[in-house]
Scaffold this active site. Structure first.
Site, PDB file in Angstrom:
ATOM      1  CB  CYS A 131       6.804   0.561 -71.967  1.00 38.24           C
ATOM      2  SG  CYS A 131       6.919   0.552 -70.159  1.00 38.24           S
ATOM      3  N   GLY A 132       8.007   3.215 -72.732  1.00 39.15           N
ATOM      4  CA  GLY A 132       8.314   4.577 -72.318  1.00 39.15           C
ATOM      5  C   GLY A 132       9.732   5.025 -72.624  1.00 39.15           C
ATOM      6  N   GLY A 134      12.495   4.100 -71.228  1.00 36.80           N
ATOM      7  CA  GLY A 134      13.420   2.979 -71.309  1.00 36.80           C
ATOM      8  C   GLY A 134      13.458   2.365 -72.691  1.00 36.80           C
ATOM      9  CE1 TYR A 288       8.574   8.593 -59.477  1.00 37.97           C
ATOM     10  CE2 TYR A 288       8.563  10.992 -59.334  1.00 37.97           C
ATOM     11  CZ  TYR A 288       8.840   9.831 -60.035  1.00 37.97           C
ATOM     12  OH  TYR A 288       9.399   9.910 -61.293  1.00 37.97           O
TER      13      TYR A 288
END
Length: 409
Positions: A131-132, A134, A288
């Protein structure tokens, strides 16, 4: 440093060395004894490049059986994997990032970066390719002939992603496959590595794309904070375990973020508590930021350690608040990402820098650089701290060793 045997010719290779040419014409030097490669001549320290067309009567073709490019002399029917132009290679200035011309920018799409490229015979392994960003990275490579391994926790989702690519280009289906990889478990990473080593002999592009964002405090099966293990430690272990599949044609691309500039890791006395904090000291945004700094630190140190092998390692920022599933874990970030969506990059644009780092000819022989908008830029001062790079590496090694030993017991 071992001295080389005397020679009447400065340009003559020492015993046990041979020349080869990369697909983009840069000459590399292979030490058959140590099985290492480098981009500079072992005597002169200079680099060479082959230029011009193949000699009259020669042609280049892709051999499906050996999965490599070969050269055919049509008159004699001689076949070889050695480019006949090597005999006419010319010296060029030492590879220098300052000489790289900017060809793309923030508006460039991944497929534009790949325009005119033939990636048949190349193998890419992409974590989080279902997804996204990638997915767009995997799709772009597959549409240009690359074999792509979708390394994903959710295999069903990865197979659905492959189906979407196959609808667009049916021939791409045979070049794509999903292999389960759970980055929340070092044991699962080890199982994945074993499978990959049994199924491929070489990896051209290792793209460490998978990540998590805005997670509430949680621990993996290995007892570490999830953001740290998924975004850094498991990728660290994966890369080192796949080392035997890398050579001078390999590029390792680590997706970081401009968020790494806001990290608060200490320069001295880095401990596990800084990387994998307990619940009462945990803030998802700082976790993060810190793990994105770890990504750059890891890429910098890996580039230094593997420099003599000719393996290129790059880290990058794909784009700000790109519309992906990364923000799915917290309603506030979902809302924020939705609001800014019209002003941010598309997924194709966000994948462009990953594609550029993996495939751009002008980056051959370079390593340890940080990219944004398909061009290099200075990472944070903290990320360039050699002491911190080494501390993170040593701590990561110890963590992996301890966890793997516990699993054996």
């Amino acid at each position: 440093m071992m001295s080389l045997p005397d020679s009447d010719s400065e340009d003559e290779l020492p015993p046990g060395w041979e020349e080869r040419a990369s697909d983009d014409g840069v000459v590399c030097y292979v030490n058959q004894q140590s099985k290492t490669t480098q981009w500079t001549h072992p005597r002169t320290g200079r680099s060479k490049r082959i230029t011009g067309e193949l000699p009259l009567g020669w042609e280049r073709y892709f051999d499906e059986s050996s999965k490599r490019y070969m050269f055919l002399n049509k008159e004699t029917q001689q076949r070889t994997n050695i480019d006949p132009r090597l005999a006419f290679a010319v010296e060029e200035p030492t590879l220098n990032v300052a000489q790289v011309r900017q060809r793309f920018d923030s508006c460039t799409a991944a497929l534009q970066v790949l325009h005119g490229k033939d990636l048949h015979g190349r193998v890419a392994l992409i974590t989080g390719a279902n997804c996204g960003i990638g997915f767009e990275t995997a799709r772009s490579l597959a549409l240009h002939g690359c074999e792509v391994i979708f390394a994903c926790r959710n295999v069903a989702s990865a197979n659905e992603a492959i189906d979407r690519i196959a609808q667009e280009r049916p021939a791409a289906r045979s070049r794509c496959r999903a292999v389960p990889l759970d980055l929340g478990s070092l044991h699962a990473v080890q199982q994945f590595v074993t499978h990959i080593k049994q199924s491929v002999s070489h990896i051209d592009y290792l793209i460490l794309n998978a990540g998590v964002f805005a997670l509430p405090h949680s621990k993996t099966i290995d007892g570490l904070e999830t953001t740290f293990q998924v975004c850094h430690l498991s990728h660290f272990h994966l890369t080192l375990q796949l080392e035997s599949l890398f050579d001078h044609n390999t590029r390792i691309v680590v997706l970081s973020s401009e968020s790494h500039r806001f990290a608060n890791l200490p320069v001295e006395n880095l401990t596990l508590q800084h990387l994998s904090p307990p619940a009462d000291k945990y803030w998802s945004m700082m976790a993060y930021n810190n793990v994105k700094l770890c990504n750059v630190l890891f890429a910098q140190e890996l580039a230094q350690r593997w420099k003599q092998r000719g393996i290129s390692v790059f880290s990058l920022h794909p784009g700000n608040m790109v519309s992906t599933q990364l923000s799915r874990n917290y309603w506030f970030y979902r809302l924020l990402f939705a609001i800014v969506r019209p002003f941010t990059k598309s997924l194709q644009q966000a994948a462009a820098t990953s594609i550029y780092c993996a495939t751009a000819n002008e980056l051959t022989g370079l390593s340890g650089l940080y990219f944004n908008n398909c061009y290099f830029c200075e990472p944070s001062k903290l990320s360039k701290c050699v002491a911190l790079q080494q501390q993170l590496w040593q701590l990561s090694e110890r963590l992996v060793s301890d966890i793997m030993e516990q699993q054996v017991k």
